[in-house]
Write a protein that holds these residues in place. Structure first.
Motif, PDB file in Angstrom:
ATOM      1  N   THR A 238      -0.326   3.095  -3.984  1.00 11.03           N
ATOM      2  CA  THR A 238      -1.507   3.350  -4.806  1.00 11.03           C
ATOM      3  C   THR A 238      -1.059   4.093  -6.053  1.00 11.03           C
ATOM      4  N   VAL A 239      -1.403   3.565  -7.230  1.00  8.44           N
ATOM      5  CA  VAL A 239      -1.010   4.232  -8.470  1.00  8.44           C
ATOM      6  C   VAL A 239      -2.138   5.053  -9.066  1.00  8.44           C
ATOM      7  N   ASN A 240      -3.340   4.604  -8.943  1.00  5.41           N
ATOM      8  CA  ASN A 240      -4.511   5.396  -9.326  1.00  5.41           C
ATOM      9  C   ASN A 240      -5.738   4.727  -8.731  1.00  5.41           C
ATOM     10  N   ILE A 241      -6.883   5.321  -8.918  1.00  3.81           N
ATOM     11  CA  ILE A 241      -8.097   4.810  -8.274  1.00  3.81           C
ATOM     12  C   ILE A 241      -8.351   3.365  -8.703  1.00  3.81           C
ATOM     13  N   GLY A 242      -8.428   2.491  -7.715  1.00  3.39           N
ATOM     14  CA  GLY A 242      -8.742   1.099  -7.981  1.00  3.39           C
ATOM     15  C   GLY A 242      -7.574   0.185  -8.270  1.00  3.39           C
ATOM     16  N   ALA A 243      -6.375   0.706  -8.340  1.00  3.02           N
ATOM     17  CA  ALA A 243      -5.220  -0.150  -8.631  1.00  3.02           C
ATOM     18  C   ALA A 243      -4.051   0.199  -7.713  1.00  3.02           C
ATOM     19  N   ILE A 244      -3.252  -0.806  -7.404  1.00  2.00           N
ATOM     20  CA  ILE A 244      -2.049  -0.572  -6.606  1.00  2.00           C
ATOM     21  C   ILE A 244      -0.874  -1.341  -7.198  1.00  2.00           C
ATOM     22  N   THR A 245       0.306  -0.851  -6.897  1.00  2.00           N
ATOM     23  CA  THR A 245       1.540  -1.536  -7.258  1.00  2.00           C
ATOM     24  C   THR A 245       2.119  -2.128  -5.985  1.00  2.00           C
ATOM     25  N   VAL A 246       2.549  -3.384  -6.075  1.00  2.00           N
ATOM     26  CA  VAL A 246       3.196  -4.049  -4.950  1.00  2.00           C
ATOM     27  C   VAL A 246       4.591  -4.449  -5.410  1.00  2.00           C
ATOM     28  N   LYS A 247       5.608  -3.930  -4.723  1.00  2.00           N
ATOM     29  CA  LYS A 247       6.999  -4.255  -5.034  1.00  2.00           C
ATOM     30  C   LYS A 247       7.500  -5.205  -3.955  1.00  2.00           C
ATOM     31  N   VAL A 248       7.616  -6.477  -4.308  1.00  2.00           N
ATOM     32  CA  VAL A 248       7.954  -7.533  -3.361  1.00  2.00           C
ATOM     33  C   VAL A 248       9.459  -7.794  -3.377  1.00  2.00           C
ATOM     34  N   ASN A 249      10.074  -7.756  -2.192  1.00  2.00           N
ATOM     35  CA  ASN A 249      11.489  -8.087  -2.053  1.00  2.00           C
ATOM     36  C   ASN A 249      11.629  -9.611  -2.076  1.00  2.00           C
TER      37      ASN A 249
ATOM     38  N   VAL B  87       6.493 -17.351  -3.256  1.00  2.00           N
ATOM     39  CA  VAL B  87       7.224 -16.521  -2.292  1.00  2.00           C
ATOM     40  C   VAL B  87       6.384 -16.457  -1.024  1.00  2.00           C
ATOM     41  N   SER B  88       7.047 -16.529   0.138  1.00  2.00           N
ATOM     42  CA  SER B  88       6.316 -16.360   1.402  1.00  2.00           C
ATOM     43  C   SER B  88       7.186 -15.604   2.388  1.00  2.00           C
ATOM     44  N   ASN B  89       6.530 -15.021   3.376  1.00  2.00           N
ATOM     45  CA  ASN B  89       7.203 -14.270   4.443  1.00  2.00           C
ATOM     46  C   ASN B  89       8.137 -13.178   3.922  1.00  2.00           C
ATOM     47  N   ALA B  90       7.740 -12.501   2.856  1.00  2.00           N
ATOM     48  CA  ALA B  90       8.560 -11.430   2.282  1.00  2.00           C
ATOM     49  C   ALA B  90       8.079 -10.077   2.797  1.00  2.00           C
ATOM     50  N   THR B  91       8.847  -9.035   2.503  1.00  2.00           N
ATOM     51  CA  THR B  91       8.420  -7.662   2.762  1.00  2.00           C
ATOM     52  C   THR B  91       8.118  -7.025   1.411  1.00  2.00           C
ATOM     53  N   ALA B  92       7.366  -5.924   1.432  1.00  2.00           N
ATOM     54  CA  ALA B  92       7.018  -5.260   0.178  1.00  2.00           C
ATOM     55  C   ALA B  92       6.705  -3.798   0.411  1.00  2.00           C
TER      56      ALA B  92
END
Length: 101
Positions: A35-46, A26-31
């Motif tokens: 931050t879900v907790n210390i040291g980790a993140i969630t990325v929801k990619v369209n 995937v390229s040129n997407a939005t997301a």
């Protein structure tokens, strides 16, 4: 009072997803980056409605540009699955925070 489900507005642009071997998927997407907790993140990619065939539990490289805050990079993000309803074309990844470049 209505029970509407809101969809979060993207806070990242020029988002890319690649296989662990570096093959662009995937390229040129939005997301939406959360931050879900210390040291980790969630990325929801369209992604496109035809949805790439990501494998749940597999590792992918995810990165992009946070709106006004620099770049982010998750070199070993784990694919969690696709959303439902209005988010059926949203691929969710969970990964360790990497300091922006």
């Amino acid at each position: 009072m209505t029970d509407e489900v809101g969809v979060a507005l993207p806070n990242a642009v020029d988002v890319h997803v690649a296989s662990e071997d570096g093959l662009p998927i995937v390229s040129n997407a939005t997301a939406v980056v959360v931050t879900v907790n210390i040291g980790a993140i969630t990325v929801k990619v369209n992604v496109d409605r035809d949805r790439p065939a990501f494998v749940e539990g597999a590792h992918y490289s995810v990165g992009g540009q946070l709106n006004g805050k620099g770049e982010f990079s998750l070199p070993k993000a784990v694919f969690q699955g696709y959303g439902f309803g209005p988010e059926d074309h949203v691929a969710t990844f969970l990964g360790q925070v990497v300091v922006p470049r």
